[in-house]
Design a protein around this motif. Structure first.
Motif, PDB file in Angstrom:
ATOM      1  N   GLY B 144       0.827  -1.203   0.000  1.00 26.27           N
ATOM      2  CA  GLY B 144       0.000   0.000   0.000  1.00 26.27           C
ATOM      3  C   GLY B 144       0.854   1.242   0.000  1.00 26.27           C
ATOM      4  N   VAL B 145       0.191   2.376   0.259  1.00 25.32           N
ATOM      5  CA  VAL B 145       0.907   3.654   0.276  1.00 25.32           C
ATOM      6  C   VAL B 145       0.464   4.494   1.473  1.00 25.32           C
ATOM      7  N   ARG B 146       1.339   5.415   1.855  1.00 28.67           N
ATOM      8  CA  ARG B 146       0.975   6.432   2.842  1.00 28.67           C
ATOM      9  C   ARG B 146       0.731   7.734   2.090  1.00 28.67           C
ATOM     10  N   ALA B 147      -0.451   8.308   2.323  1.00 30.22           N
ATOM     11  CA  ALA B 147      -0.804   9.545   1.619  1.00 30.22           C
ATOM     12  C   ALA B 147      -1.741  10.344   2.494  1.00 30.22           C
ATOM     13  N   GLY B 148      -1.449  11.647   2.621  1.00 27.47           N
ATOM     14  CA  GLY B 148      -2.322  12.513   3.410  1.00 27.47           C
ATOM     15  C   GLY B 148      -2.514  12.005   4.829  1.00 27.47           C
ATOM     16  N   GLY B 149      -1.477  11.407   5.417  1.00 27.18           N
ATOM     17  CA  GLY B 149      -1.553  10.923   6.800  1.00 27.18           C
ATOM     18  C   GLY B 149      -2.306   9.616   6.955  1.00 27.18           C
ATOM     19  N   GLU B 150      -2.727   9.024   5.833  1.00 27.10           N
ATOM     20  CA  GLU B 150      -3.474   7.770   5.906  1.00 27.10           C
ATOM     21  C   GLU B 150      -2.685   6.621   5.317  1.00 27.10           C
ATOM     22  N   GLU B 151      -3.020   5.408   5.754  1.00 25.71           N
ATOM     23  CA  GLU B 151      -2.439   4.224   5.129  1.00 25.71           C
ATOM     24  C   GLU B 151      -3.495   3.594   4.238  1.00 25.71           C
ATOM     25  N   LEU B 152      -3.174   3.450   2.988  1.00 21.98           N
ATOM     26  CA  LEU B 152      -4.120   2.879   2.031  1.00 21.98           C
ATOM     27  C   LEU B 152      -3.544   1.573   1.507  1.00 21.98           C
ATOM     28  N   ARG B 153      -4.347   0.517   1.545  1.00 26.89           N
ATOM     29  CA  ARG B 153      -3.837  -0.814   1.213  1.00 26.89           C
ATOM     30  C   ARG B 153      -4.326  -1.292  -0.157  1.00 26.89           C
ATOM     31  N   ALA B 154      -3.472  -2.036  -0.815  1.00 22.52           N
ATOM     32  CA  ALA B 154      -3.860  -2.627  -2.099  1.00 22.52           C
ATOM     33  C   ALA B 154      -3.057  -3.892  -2.339  1.00 22.52           C
ATOM     34  N   ARG B 155      -3.588  -4.728  -3.218  1.00 22.60           N
ATOM     35  CA  ARG B 155      -2.856  -5.952  -3.588  1.00 22.60           C
ATOM     36  C   ARG B 155      -1.611  -5.594  -4.389  1.00 22.60           C
ATOM     37  N   VAL B 156      -1.714  -4.501  -5.129  1.00 20.09           N
ATOM     38  CA  VAL B 156      -0.574  -4.081  -5.942  1.00 20.09           C
ATOM     39  C   VAL B 156      -0.589  -2.558  -6.089  1.00 20.09           C
ATOM     40  N   VAL B 157       0.597  -1.979  -6.158  1.00 24.09           N
ATOM     41  CA  VAL B 157       0.737  -0.543  -6.394  1.00 24.09           C
ATOM     42  C   VAL B 157       1.370  -0.360  -7.775  1.00 24.09           C
ATOM     43  N   ILE B 158       0.792   0.528  -8.583  1.00 23.14           N
ATOM     44  CA  ILE B 158       1.391   0.831  -9.886  1.00 23.14           C
ATOM     45  C   ILE B 158       1.954   2.248  -9.795  1.00 23.14           C
ATOM     46  N   ALA B 159       3.282   2.354  -9.849  1.00 22.26           N
ATOM     47  CA  ALA B 159       3.941   3.662  -9.724  1.00 22.26           C
ATOM     48  C   ALA B 159       3.962   4.344 -11.090  1.00 22.26           C
ATOM     49  N   CYS B 160       3.162   5.385 -11.224  1.00 24.16           N
ATOM     50  CA  CYS B 160       3.108   6.174 -12.458  1.00 24.16           C
ATOM     51  C   CYS B 160       3.328   7.619 -12.036  1.00 24.16           C
ATOM     52  N   ASP B 161       4.307   7.813 -11.155  1.00 23.99           N
ATOM     53  CA  ASP B 161       4.497   9.116 -10.522  1.00 23.99           C
ATOM     54  C   ASP B 161       5.496   9.979 -11.278  1.00 23.99           C
ATOM     55  N   GLY B 162       5.711   9.672 -12.529  1.00 27.49           N
ATOM     56  CA  GLY B 162       6.459  10.589 -13.375  1.00 27.49           C
ATOM     57  C   GLY B 162       7.957  10.406 -13.315  1.00 27.49           C
ATOM     58  N   VAL B 163       8.632  11.249 -14.086  1.00 25.06           N
ATOM     59  CA  VAL B 163      10.047  11.073 -14.392  1.00 25.06           C
ATOM     60  C   VAL B 163      10.943  10.974 -13.157  1.00 25.06           C
ATOM     61  N   MET B 164      10.608  11.688 -12.087  1.00 24.70           N
ATOM     62  CA  MET B 164      11.483  11.647 -10.914  1.00 24.70           C
ATOM     63  C   MET B 164      11.237  10.380 -10.077  1.00 24.70           C
ATOM     64  N   SER B 165      10.093   9.757 -10.269  1.00 25.25           N
ATOM     65  CA  SER B 165       9.635   8.568  -9.527  1.00 25.25           C
ATOM     66  C   SER B 165      10.327   8.245  -8.209  1.00 25.25           C
ATOM     67  N   PHE B 166       9.922   8.955  -7.190  1.00 25.24           N
ATOM     68  CA  PHE B 166      10.427   8.643  -5.846  1.00 25.24           C
ATOM     69  C   PHE B 166       9.878   7.293  -5.381  1.00 25.24           C
ATOM     70  N   ILE B 167       8.713   6.911  -5.902  1.00 27.79           N
ATOM     71  CA  ILE B 167       8.121   5.630  -5.494  1.00 27.79           C
ATOM     72  C   ILE B 167       9.000   4.465  -5.977  1.00 27.79           C
ATOM     73  N   ALA B 168       9.418   4.506  -7.243  1.00 24.96           N
ATOM     74  CA  ALA B 168      10.281   3.428  -7.757  1.00 24.96           C
ATOM     75  C   ALA B 168      11.602   3.393  -6.988  1.00 24.96           C
ATOM     76  N   GLN B 169      12.106   4.572  -6.607  1.00 26.12           N
ATOM     77  CA  GLN B 169      13.352   4.619  -5.816  1.00 26.12           C
ATOM     78  C   GLN B 169      13.138   3.994  -4.445  1.00 26.12           C
TER      79      GLN B 169
END
Lengths: 94, 431
Positions: B144-169
């Protein structure tokens, strides 16, 4: 179209929503790092400048969040994050 | 959503990759949440830009008829710009005007918002104004991910956060970026009366023009200039390699390159009378997916610019169709993994297979050396001056008698020059 529209005027065309805190900071003690001089050249918004003491200062207003400064300076020099959700530049054309 | 619930997929970023993934997943009946940090989808996105439709038309067959694209490109120009003159090649052909149109100019804020609505209609949940701060790892697996102070859960995360992609890092799929693999694009949108624009560029109806400029436009640095006509505006900008910009003399501030470009007579007359409406900048990945350690991991996939899917082969610069295609194939991989109940890296590995069987990896393999070949300073410094000089001498009629044509050309082409051209030709054959 005006002959040479200043950078400030160009940035003034954009919609910005203010964030509470600056999302990019020069890390304390890194102000004299030579890589910051490169940020002065590459920043499309011209937000980096040299002060009379020869160190580089950053003024975050008008940041386009492109990431170019992080690429030339690295995370040792800059604390770099995107602005908070819903803030920062909001492109109407893109 | 209550405690303990989870989405099938969380997509980070409502750009083209993320929205293509969400649209495809929702269409297959999966529960998908898209998180976007902008005020609305497209608020943070910038393109040159033009999108090439042929490679992705069949992936989204119902999308294109109503898509809010600007103009279909029927006039292609490449301008080699020397310091004092320029030489332009224009390509026009009936085939460019025939349906289905090959490429269209596009404004992302408009297009992405529309695409987000199509994904929402399919059942995707879109939450804007939400920055993803971190991924949640459970026993080494992304859950899952942490966003806006919340924890959101998923079976899979798809990182499409653009060229700097901190998520992939953060997921360990990518190292911090090397500036040699990136360029920066800087653009102005200049509004112009529709009739004036169509007259100025010889356009009928929704026809559009695309112009590329190389040489003096980037002061000889790796990169170039571009101009695209939109419905009632012009997208005008430059792209420059970040390493060249920072370390190659002459040192010119990036915004000043764009100003100098605008003041060139070849460009100034095209934007005359226009009103600047927006000033934007964005980093462009030039290194391809080879800059990634891996395109997927346990519970995570990376698509679009985040995974480096953008390609510059000089004559065309493409990113958006790779974004939409990789978003689509990431979604197909997730659908496949869900059928088998396996969201581990092994279960998601089908993503790579799907990409290899598609135009995406075929393109990146075919053009794997293009960036190295194009990073030849002679292309940006020498050739524009050379062809400009030959044109000047060929067209010149002096007060006295005119020199014969062959010696006029030959004086520009010494044996040393011909040898250097031959070497460049051999390198160009790799593209």
């Amino acid at each position: 179209m005006s002959q040479a529209m200043g950078l400030k005027a160009k940035l003034g065309l954009n919609v910005f929503i203010a964030d509470q805190d600056p999302h990019i900071r020069i890390k304390p003690g890194q102000e004299a790092d030579p890589r910051l001089k490169k940020a002065i050249i590459v920043c499309p918004a011209g937000l980096y400048s040299e002060n009379p003491e020869g160190t580089v200062v950053l003024s975050i207003d008008g940041c386009l969040e492109c990431g170019t400064c992080l690429l030339v300076c690295g995370s040792e020099v800059l604390e770099w994050n995107y602005p908070g959700g819903g803030t920062g530049v909001q492109y109407r054309f893109g | 959503m209550g405690e303990g619930e989870q989405f099938d997929a969380i997509v980070v970023g409502a750009g083209l990759a993320g929205l293509a993934a969400a649209y495809t997943l929702a269409d297959a009946g999966l529960e998908v949440l898209v998180l976007e940090r902008g005020d609305y989808p497209g608020a943070k996105n910038v393109t040159g830009g033009r999108i090439y439709l042929n490679p992705i038309r069949e992936l989204f067959p119902n999308l294109w008829p109503k898509a809010p694209l600007e103009r279909y490109i029927t006039h292609e120009e490449l301008c080699m710009m020397a310091g004092e003159r320029s030489l332009t090649v224009r390509y026009q052909g009936n085939e460019l005007g025939q349906e289905p149109h090959q490429s269209c100019s596009i404004l992302r804020s408009k297009f992405d918002r529309w695409l987000a609505r199509q994904a929402e209609r399919k059942g995707a949940l879109l939450v804007s104004r939400t920055r993803v701060d971190d991924i949640i790892l459970t026993e080494g697996k992304v859950t899952g991910v942490r966003a806006g102070g919340e924890e959101l859960r998923a079976r899979v995360v798809i990182a499409c956060d653009g060229v700097m992609s901190f998520i992939a890092q953060k997921a360990g799929l990518k190292s911090p970026a090397d500036p040699a693999h990136y360029a920066v694009g800087i653009k102005e949108v200049i509004e112009l009366d529709r009739q004036v624009l169509e007259d100025r560029f010889n356009l009928e109806g929704d026809e559009g023009a695309a112009r590329m400029y190389m040489g003096a436009v980037t002061a000889g640095k790796f990169g170039g200039g571009f101009l695209y006509t939109n419905r009632d505006s012009i997208s005008l900008g430059i792209v420059a390699g970040i390493e060249d910009l920072a370390h190659q003399e002459p040192y010119i501030k990036a915004p000043e390159l764009l100003d100098a470009f605008k003041q060139r007579p070849e460009v100034a007359q095209l934007i005359q009378g226009g009103e600047a409406a927006e000033y934007s900048a964005h980093v462009i990945p030039e290194g391809g997916p080879g800059t990634m350690h891996r395109l997927y991991g346990d519970g995570i996939l990376v698509a679009g610019d985040a995974a480096g899917f953008s390609m510059n082969i000089g004559i065309t610069v493409r990113g958006m169709e790779y974004a939409m295609a990789t978003g689509y194939y990431a979604a197909r991989a997730v659908i496949h993994a869900r059928e088998r109940g396996d969201f581990s890296a092994a279960g998601l590995a089908v993503y790579e297979t799907l990409l290899h069987d598609s135009f995406v990896m075929a393109d990146f393999q075919n053009f794997s050396s293009s960036l190295d070949v194009l990073k030849n300073p002679r292309l940006f410094r020498h050739y524009p001056e050379l062809v400009g000089g030959i044109a000047r001498d060929l067209y010149q009629v002096p007060a006295g008698s005119k020199a014969r044509l062959f010696p006029t050309v030959k004086k520009h082409l010494s044996m040393a020059e011909l040898w250097a051209m031959f070497q460049d030709y051999r390198r160009m054959k790799q593209i």
